[in-house]
Design an enzyme around this catalytic site. Structure first.
Site, PDB file in Angstrom:
ATOM      1  N   GLN A   1      24.292  64.959   7.467  1.00 31.06           N
ATOM      2  CA  GLN A   1      24.655  66.366   7.307  1.00 31.06           C
ATOM      3  C   GLN A   1      26.180  66.470   7.430  1.00 31.06           C
ATOM      4  OE1 GLN A   1      24.141  69.034  10.561  1.00 31.06           O
ATOM      5  NE2 GLN A   1      23.911  70.848   9.291  1.00 31.06           N
TER       6      GLN A   1
ATOM      7  N   TYR B   1      38.950  31.034  34.248  1.00 28.35           N
ATOM      8  CA  TYR B   1      39.370  31.694  33.012  1.00 28.35           C
ATOM      9  C   TYR B   1      40.812  31.292  32.756  1.00 28.35           C
ATOM     10  CZ  TYR B   1      40.415  35.626  29.841  1.00 28.35           C
ATOM     11  OH  TYR B   1      40.782  36.401  28.771  1.00 28.35           O
TER      12      TYR B   1
ATOM     13  N   GLY C   1      24.933  74.291  10.829  1.00 26.60           N
ATOM     14  CA  GLY C   1      23.883  74.915  11.634  1.00 26.60           C
ATOM     15  C   GLY C   1      22.570  74.157  11.619  1.00 26.60           C
ATOM     16  N   THR C   2      21.685  74.561  12.540  1.00 28.29           N
ATOM     17  CA  THR C   2      20.411  73.854  12.721  1.00 28.29           C
ATOM     18  C   THR C   2      19.492  73.994  11.492  1.00 28.29           C
ATOM     19  OG1 THR C   2      19.632  75.800  13.929  1.00 28.29           O
ATOM     20  CG2 THR C   2      20.405  73.950  15.249  1.00 28.29           C
TER      21      THR C   2
ATOM     22  N   ARG D   1      31.452  71.905  22.910  1.00 29.70           N
ATOM     23  CA  ARG D   1      31.540  72.361  24.294  1.00 29.70           C
ATOM     24  C   ARG D   1      31.610  71.216  25.314  1.00 29.70           C
ATOM     25  NH1 ARG D   1      26.547  76.390  23.300  1.00 29.70           N
ATOM     26  NH2 ARG D   1      26.298  74.937  21.549  1.00 29.70           N
TER      27      ARG D   1
ATOM     28  N   SER E   1      35.714  25.857  55.020  1.00 26.01           N
ATOM     29  CA  SER E   1      36.300  25.042  56.096  1.00 26.01           C
ATOM     30  C   SER E   1      35.259  24.840  57.179  1.00 26.01           C
ATOM     31  CB  SER E   1      37.524  25.743  56.661  1.00 26.01           C
ATOM     32  OG  SER E   1      37.174  27.075  57.015  1.00 26.01           O
TER      33      SER E   1
END
Ligand code: UD1
Ligand code: MG
Length: 421
Positions: free
Chosen positions: A97, A403, A102-103, A37, A421
C-alpha cells in the site's frame, strides 16, 4: 445476539461444522500505516513486546487459530516489515500500500488476494492481544447472522482515542472515529477494537463505495469503518461481538506500548508461576514471550530475560542478572542446564550453554561460551567465544582475550582444569 456469554457457544458451533469455519476464514493484517505517533525510526509494528515484534503477536495468534494464510498489507518503503512478515511460518501473502490512504484503502490493496466466498477478518498489526478464539468467534457471529459486517467491540469506561461503535443493541448502525464524535455519540462506551469480519462476497462492493475523508495532512483517506453505513444502506446486516478490553488494546504511542508490555509481563509471569517456576518478586522479573522453563526454577528479584533463553529444571538465577540473545546480529540461543546457579550480577549473552550444576557468579559475562557440567566461573570474568570442560574452575578476574580485531579465535579449556593463583 452478539453478547460475550454466547462466545463459548458460537465457538463450539464453529468447530463442529463441516468444513471447519477456520478453513473458510481469510485474515488480512494491516501493517502499512506510518505509525507517526510513535515518533520512531523503527516501524510501529516491529516495536517489541516481551521481545517479540507487535506484528509477530498478531501473526502467531492467527497461526494458532488455524486460519488460511494471512494477507499482510505493508508499505513498500518500509522493507523491514515486509522482511519480518515474509519470514513468519504462516507464509503470509504480501500486498503493498503506497501511499497509506487509510485502513479502508489498505484492505482495497489486498483485494486481489482475497477469496470470493467465506469470511474475511481484518486485523491491525498494532493490536497484539486479539486471541485465536476471539477471531473465530467474531467470524462465527458474522456467519450466523448472515451479516455483511461484524465488528469486534469492547466496553470501556473511557474509550479515549478509539472509534465508537453505535448500535441499537443488536445491529451496528455506524462506527464514529473519536475525532468526529458529536452530541449523539459522545457518550457511547462501546469502542471499536479495529477487528472486523466481512462476508467475502459482499466486501468488494463495500470497498468500491468508501467515501474519501479529509486527512490530517490535508490529503484524503478511506476508513474501513465506513463499510458499516454502506452495508446498512444496501440493506445488509451489521452485528458486533464483544471482547475483553485487553484483547482490543491498540498501540499507537509509547505510553500504550508500555501499557501493553506491563499487561503481557503480568500474563507471562503468571503462566510461568502456574507451571512451577518460583518468581521471588514477580514484578521485577522481565520475561520474553519465548522464555522456556523447566520445573522448580527459582528467579530472584531484578532479573531480565531477553528472547531465546531456556532454563532447565532446578536452575537458580540470583538477583540482578541479565540474559539476552543480541539479535539480529547474534541468533544462537541460551541454555542454562539442570541445577545450574547463575548470578548475582551475571550477564549471559548469545550462544551460551551453561552445563548441569555449573556455577556462574558475580560480575561474570558469558558470550558464545560453553560451560561444562559442574564447572565454575565465579568472580569478575569475561568468558567469550570459549569452552570450559566439566568440573574446571576459572579463578577470579580471569578473561578470555581471543579477538585480534578481525577474527575471533575460540579458546578451549579442557576438563578438570584449575585456572588462577
Ligand atoms: C483505528 C480505527 C478505530 C479503532 C482503532 C483501534 C479506522 C478508521 N479507525 O484507528 O476506529 O478504534 O483503530 O485500535 O479504521 N494502516 C495501514 N494503512 C493505512 C492506515 C493504517 O496499513 O493507510 C494500519 C496501521 O499500520 C495499523 C492499523 O492499520 O496497524 C490501524 O491504523 P491506525 O492509524 O493505528 O488507526 P487508529 O487511529 O488506531
Ligand atoms: Mg492504531
Amino acid at each position: 445476539m452478539p453478547r460475550r456469554e454466547r462466545a463459548g457457544n458460537s465457538l463450539a458451533f464453529a468447530t463442529s461444522r463441516e468444513p471447519p469455519l477456520t478453513s473458510n476464514l481469510t485474515p488480512v493484517v494491516l501493517a502499512a500505516g506510518k505509525g507517526t505517533r510513535m515518533h520512531s525510526a523503527v516501524p510501529k509494528v516491529l516495536h517489541p513486546l516481551a521481545g517479540k515484534p507487535i506484528l509477530g503477536h498478531v501473526l502467531d495468534a492467527l497461526a494458532e487459530a488455524g486460519t488460511a494464510a494471512p494477507v499482510v498489507v505493508v508499505a513498500p518503503d518500509v522493507p523491514a516489515v515486509e522482511t519480518f512478515a515474509r519470514a513468519h511460518p504462516s507464509a503470509p501473502t504480501l500486498r503493498h500500500q503506497a501511499p497509506p490512504l487509510g485502513t479502508g484503502d489498505a484492505v482495497t490493496r489486498a483485494r486481489d488476494a482475497l477469496p470470493a466466498t467465506g469470511t474475511v477478518v481484518v486485523l491491525f498489526g498494532d493490536t497484539p492481544f486479539v486471541s485465536a478464539a476471539t477471531v473465530v468467534e467474531l467470524a462465527a457471529t458474522r456467519d450466523e447472522a448472515d451479516a455483511a459486517v461484524a465488528v469486534l467491540g469492547m466496553k470501556l469506561a473511557d474509550p479515549g482515542g478509539y472509534g465508537r461503535v453505535v448500535t441499537d443493541g443488536v445491529e451496528v448502525l455506524r462506527v464514529v472515529e473519536a475525532a468526529q464524535l458529536d452530541e449523539a455519540t459522545a457518550d457511547v462506551t462501546l469502542a471499536n477494537s479495529g477487528v472486523m469480519a466481512f462476508d467475502a462476497a459482499r466486501l468488494p462492493a463495500l470497498l468500491d463505495r468508501l467515501p474519501p475523508r479529509p486527512a490530517r495532512d490535508g490529503n484524503h483517506e478511506f476508513y474501513l469503518t465506513d463499510t458499516v453505513e454502506l452495508a446498512r444502506t444496501a440493506g445488509w446486516r451489521c452485528v458486533w461481538h464483544g471482547c475483553d478490553p485487553v484483547e482490543g488494546l491498540g498501540i499507537n504511542d509509547r505510553a500504550q506500548l508500555a501499557e501493553a508490555e506491563a499487561l503481557l509481563q503480568q500474563r507471562l509471569r503468571r503462566r510461568a508461576m502456574l507451571a512451577g517456576v518460583t518468581l521471588v518478586d514477580p514484578a521485577s522479573c522481565y520475561l520474553s514471550a519465548d522464555t522456556r522453563f523447566g520445573q522448580d526454577v527459582v528467579i530472584e528479584p531484578h532479573v531480565v530475560i531477553g528472547p531465546g533463553v531456556t532454563f532447565e529444571d532446578a536452575v537458580r538465577v540470583r538477583a540482578f542478572s541479565h540474559f539476552a540473545v543480541d539479535a539480529p546480529k547474534e541468533t544462537r540461543p541460551i541454555v542454562v542446564r539442570r541445577g545450574a546457579v547463575v548470578g548475582p550480577f551475571a550477564r549471559v549473552r548469545s550462544g551460551s550453554d551453561i552445563g548441569n550444576g555449573a556455577h556462574v557468579g558475580n560480575f561474570v559475562e558469558l558470550k558464545n561460551a560453553d560451560v561444562g557440567n559442574g564447572a565454575k566461573i565465579n568472580h569478575l570474568t569475561y568468558f567469550g567465544d570459549a569452552g570450559l570442560g566439566p568440573r574446571s574452575n576459572v579463578g577470579a578476574g580471569t578473561i578470555t582475550c581471543n579477538y585480534d580485531g578481525i577474527a575471533k579465535h575460540r579458546t578451549e579449556i579442557g576438563a578438570d582444569v584449575f585456572i588462577g593463583s
